[in-house]
Design a protein around this motif. Structure first.
Motif, mmCIF file in Angstrom:
data_model
loop_
_atom_site.group_PDB
_atom_site.id
_atom_site.type_symbol
_atom_site.label_atom_id
_atom_site.label_comp_id
_atom_site.label_asym_id
_atom_site.label_seq_id
_atom_site.Cartn_x
_atom_site.Cartn_y
_atom_site.Cartn_z
ATOM 1 N N VAL A 111 11.471 -2.642 -8.823
ATOM 2 C CA VAL A 111 10.983 -1.592 -7.919
ATOM 3 C C VAL A 111 9.468 -1.643 -7.788
ATOM 4 C CG1 VAL A 111 12.905 -0.017 -8.455
ATOM 5 C CG2 VAL A 111 10.763 0.148 -9.759
ATOM 6 N N TRP A 112 8.996 -1.041 -6.692
ATOM 7 C CA TRP A 112 7.578 -0.731 -6.515
ATOM 8 C C TRP A 112 7.383 0.700 -6.981
ATOM 9 C CZ3 TRP A 112 4.892 -4.848 -5.609
ATOM 10 C CH2 TRP A 112 5.356 -5.857 -4.766
ATOM 11 N N ARG A 113 6.305 0.967 -7.691
ATOM 12 C CA ARG A 113 6.004 2.320 -8.177
ATOM 13 C C ARG A 113 4.631 2.716 -7.644
ATOM 14 N NH1 ARG A 113 8.055 5.284 -12.194
ATOM 15 N NH2 ARG A 113 9.157 3.534 -13.096
ATOM 16 N N ASP A 114 4.569 3.919 -7.018
ATOM 17 C CA ASP A 114 3.262 4.387 -6.551
ATOM 18 C C ASP A 114 2.593 5.187 -7.659
ATOM 19 O OD1 ASP A 114 4.248 7.044 -6.483
ATOM 20 O OD2 ASP A 114 4.559 7.008 -4.321
ATOM 21 N N LEU A 133 4.498 -2.967 -9.906
ATOM 22 C CA LEU A 133 5.854 -3.445 -10.170
ATOM 23 C C LEU A 133 6.429 -2.808 -11.417
ATOM 24 C CD1 LEU A 133 4.735 -7.061 -9.662
ATOM 25 C CD2 LEU A 133 6.423 -5.941 -8.219
ATOM 26 N N ASP A 134 7.749 -2.649 -11.408
ATOM 27 C CA ASP A 134 8.431 -2.135 -12.586
ATOM 28 C C ASP A 134 9.883 -2.574 -12.522
ATOM 29 O OD1 ASP A 134 8.780 -0.776 -14.975
ATOM 30 O OD2 ASP A 134 8.362 1.207 -14.147
ATOM 31 N N TRP A 175 0.850 -1.176 0.000
ATOM 32 C CA TRP A 175 0.000 0.000 0.000
ATOM 33 C C TRP A 175 0.892 1.235 0.000
ATOM 34 C CZ3 TRP A 175 -4.856 -0.086 -1.187
ATOM 35 C CH2 TRP A 175 -5.705 0.960 -0.845
ATOM 36 N N ALA A 176 0.615 2.182 -0.882
ATOM 37 C CA ALA A 176 1.428 3.401 -0.993
ATOM 38 C C ALA A 176 1.070 4.405 0.093
ATOM 39 C CB ALA A 176 1.228 4.028 -2.369
ATOM 40 N N ASP A 177 1.953 5.343 0.364
ATOM 41 C CA ASP A 177 1.714 6.378 1.370
ATOM 42 C C ASP A 177 0.432 7.147 1.096
ATOM 43 O OD1 ASP A 177 4.009 5.844 2.864
ATOM 44 O OD2 ASP A 177 5.231 7.237 1.705
ATOM 45 N N GLY A 209 4.365 7.957 -9.321
ATOM 46 C CA GLY A 209 5.552 7.621 -10.099
ATOM 47 C C GLY A 209 6.816 7.459 -9.266
ATOM 48 N N CYS A 210 6.703 7.645 -7.961
ATOM 49 C CA CYS A 210 7.870 7.457 -7.091
ATOM 50 C C CYS A 210 8.166 5.967 -6.965
ATOM 51 C CB CYS A 210 7.616 8.040 -5.702
ATOM 52 S SG CYS A 210 7.343 9.816 -5.731
ATOM 53 N N THR A 211 9.449 5.616 -6.946
ATOM 54 C CA THR A 211 9.824 4.211 -6.888
ATOM 55 C C THR A 211 10.608 3.897 -5.617
ATOM 56 O OG1 THR A 211 11.882 4.581 -8.112
ATOM 57 C CG2 THR A 211 9.921 3.996 -9.400
#
Length: 159
Positions: free
Chosen positions: A139-142, A131-132, A122-124, A145-147
């Protein structure tokens, strides 16, 4: 995609619990796969929403026709019943590096976690992280676009 059990070669059995982390009970996979599983195990500790993961049982199978390894997950959330051993996503080549193996495993596990009613990770700002592979790093991408490198997730965001 549903389980391949008894149709392909089993190459790993393992389980994960929040307090203990991962325990590999048997493996015939290259070290890169085991390192990837350790990184994934770290991230399972944080950022769950809508239910807490109590444990996950894993079986990895090798498909000789396509040369791919598939990580099947049986996810149990607290207070819930165990999900069936299944996978949905894509496999990775047994010879892939740790980043590609990790991307495949995270995709397969994330889907099965969702099947039992928990969102992870879960993102902030809310919502699933996706996933990317960025410059060869899983990486996880929110949604902004932050990874974050898989294996480096930290404290759970506010709910």
């Amino acid at each position: 995609m549903r389980p391949f059990l008894d149709r392909h070669e089993r190459v790993l059995t393992a389980n994960w619990r929040p307090r203990r982390g991962i325990q590999v009970t048997w493996s015939d996979l290259p070290d890169a796969w085991l390192a990837a599983l350790q990184r994934l195990s770290h991230d399972l500790h944080v950022r769950q929403y809508g239910g807490e993961i109590e444990h996950i049982d894993w079986v990895a199978e090798y498909d000789p026709d396509g040369g791919a390894v598939w990580l099947l997950s049986a996810v149990t959330i607290s207070g819930g019943r165990r999900g069936g051993l299944a996978c949905s996503g894509y496999g990775a080549s047994v010879d892939d590096d740790a980043e590609k193996a990790l991307l495949s495993m995270a995709d397969l596990v994330q889907t099965e976690v969702a099947e039992v009613g928990t969102a992870w990770p879960w993102a902030d700002e809310g919502g699933f992280m996706n996933l990317d592979l960025v410059d060869g790093v899983a990486v996880w991408r929110d949604r902004k676009g932050c990874t974050t490198r898989i294996g480096d997730l930290t404290a759970e965001p506010h709910r």
